[in-house]
Design an enzyme around this catalytic site. Structure first.
Site, mmCIF file in Angstrom:
data_model
loop_
_atom_site.group_PDB
_atom_site.id
_atom_site.type_symbol
_atom_site.label_atom_id
_atom_site.label_comp_id
_atom_site.label_asym_id
_atom_site.label_seq_id
_atom_site.Cartn_x
_atom_site.Cartn_y
_atom_site.Cartn_z
ATOM 1 N N ASN A 147 0.866 -1.187 0.000
ATOM 2 C CA ASN A 147 0.000 0.000 0.000
ATOM 3 C C ASN A 147 0.898 1.231 0.000
ATOM 4 O O ASN A 147 1.432 1.620 1.039
ATOM 5 C CB ASN A 147 -0.892 -0.022 1.253
ATOM 6 N N LYS B 242 0.051 4.180 -0.393
ATOM 7 C CA LYS B 242 -0.657 5.363 0.137
ATOM 8 C C LYS B 242 -0.463 6.558 -0.789
ATOM 9 O O LYS B 242 -0.359 6.375 -2.002
ATOM 10 C CB LYS B 242 -0.211 5.654 1.576
ATOM 11 N N HIS C 276 -9.743 0.800 4.391
ATOM 12 C CA HIS C 276 -8.474 1.026 5.102
ATOM 13 C C HIS C 276 -8.745 1.963 6.281
ATOM 14 O O HIS C 276 -9.564 2.876 6.182
ATOM 15 C CB HIS C 276 -7.434 1.626 4.152
ATOM 16 N N GLU D 138 -7.240 4.401 7.443
ATOM 17 C CA GLU D 138 -7.071 5.841 7.204
ATOM 18 C C GLU D 138 -8.312 6.415 6.537
ATOM 19 O O GLU D 138 -8.693 7.562 6.787
ATOM 20 C CB GLU D 138 -5.793 6.084 6.380
ATOM 21 N N GLU E 210 -6.053 -5.317 10.416
ATOM 22 C CA GLU E 210 -5.110 -4.227 10.648
ATOM 23 C C GLU E 210 -5.536 -3.442 11.888
ATOM 24 O O GLU E 210 -6.362 -2.521 11.785
ATOM 25 C CB GLU E 210 -5.096 -3.280 9.441
ATOM 26 N N GLY F 148 1.358 2.347 10.761
ATOM 27 C CA GLY F 148 2.227 3.498 10.607
ATOM 28 C C GLY F 148 2.844 3.981 11.910
ATOM 29 O O GLY F 148 3.431 5.060 11.973
ATOM 30 N N SER G 130 2.663 -2.091 10.774
ATOM 31 C CA SER G 130 4.081 -2.002 11.125
ATOM 32 C C SER G 130 4.849 -3.302 10.882
ATOM 33 O O SER G 130 5.718 -3.674 11.679
ATOM 34 C CB SER G 130 4.247 -1.514 12.569
HETATM 35 C C1 PEP Z 1 -1.201 -0.025 5.920
HETATM 36 O O1 PEP Z 1 -1.129 1.062 5.360
HETATM 37 O O2 PEP Z 1 -2.142 -0.784 5.667
HETATM 38 C C2 PEP Z 1 -0.155 -0.393 6.880
HETATM 39 C C3 PEP Z 1 -0.228 -1.566 7.452
HETATM 40 O O3 PEP Z 1 0.804 0.528 7.099
HETATM 41 P P1 PEP Z 1 2.199 0.268 7.896
HETATM 42 O O4 PEP Z 1 2.778 -1.006 7.332
HETATM 43 O O5 PEP Z 1 3.025 1.475 7.564
HETATM 44 O O6 PEP Z 1 1.865 0.151 9.317
#
Ligand code: PEP
Length: 253
Positions: free
Chosen positions: A9, A11, A95, A97, A166, A172, A211
């Site tokens: 992803n 982003k 997601h 976000e 998630e 993040g 992460s």
């Molecule tokens: C994500 O954007 O779905 C995600 C898991 O981000 P990160 O790996 O940066 O935590």
């Protein structure tokens, strides 16, 4: 045997130059293996570029969102058929976000999954709890509501729907959930999906995101109910992302 996936992803990152350099480094560093699929999810404007650059490779292409509508006066939106038209195969839906910043709620996300699948895309539904919800014992209720909205009255196959667990507090932040938390949430999700559809529950891939890095990937992918990962920050670094891919192929080390 459930499918194994690694989603990148990106982003709201990238540029024509940076995307090309990243993909070239990635292709050199991580030759793809039939045991695990890799899917790149760039920003909308770069989907045609990434479609072109990945054309003769095994890499898949995903969008980070999709409209619930088919077409019409929805300024700024992009339909599933438009995505299909430019070579997209997957759509990340819900997601955290988007749930947090665009206030996307479960009913809307269910309509997005439906629109994606009707147009031949595989929906990658993100579910997960906030820290406050976890700490107050509401995690399971939150996951149930997120899954029920999408599965109530619908039948999807494991080729049409993938789940990404998630936990919002792990995205993040650099702080991944522990192995115990991840395994327990994945088992819970699979058991809950079985209350809707036992055949789907047996076959559906449930990915972890939050992460994941080269340093913790093998431990996470070794967990019995983890079928791959959705990677944000670490997917922007070819060395890091290719090491995560290799960990998915060989989780034991
Ligand atoms: C994500 O954007 O779905 C995600 C898991 O981000 P990160 O790996 O940066 O935590």
């Amino acid at each position: 045997m459930k499918k194994k996936w690694l989603f990148a992803n990106w982003k709201m990152n990238g540029s024509l130059l940076a995307n090309q350099a990243l993909l070239e480094s990635l292709m050199a560093a991580a030759p793809l293996d039939a045991r695990a699929s890799m899917v790149i999810c760039p920003s909308f404007v770069y989907l045609p570029q990434v479609a072109q650059l990945t054309k003769n490779t095994a890499m898949g292409l995903g969008a980070q969102n999709v409209s619930e509508h088919g077409q019409g006066a929805y300024t700024g939106e992009c339909s599933a058929s438009m995505l299909k038209d430019v070579g997209v195969q997957f759509a990340i839906i819900g997601h955290s976000e988007r749930r947090a910043y665009q206030n996307e709620e479960n009913a809307l996300l269910a309509a997005k999954v439906d629109a994606a699948v009707k147009n031949g895309l595989t929906a990658v539904l993100c579910v997960g709890e906030t820290l406050e919800e976890r700490d107050s014992g509401k995690m399971q209720a939150v996951l149930i509501a997120q899954i029920d909205a999408v599965l109530a009255g619908k039948t999807y196959s494991a080729d049409q729907l993938v789940i990404a667990y998630e936990p919002r507090w792990a995205i993040g932040t650099g702080v991944s959930a522990t192995s115990e938390m991840i395994q327990a949430a994945h088992v819970f999700l699979r058991e809950h999906i079985a209350t809707h559809d036992t055949s789907l529950a047996e076959r559906i891939s449930i990915l972890y995101g939050g992460s994941v890095k080269a340093s913790n990937a093998a431990g996470i992918f070794a967990l019995a109910d983890v079928d791959g990962g959705l990677i944000g920050g670490a997917s922007l670094d070819a060395a890091e992302f290719s090491a995560i891919y290799k960990a998915l192929l060989n989780p034991a080390g």
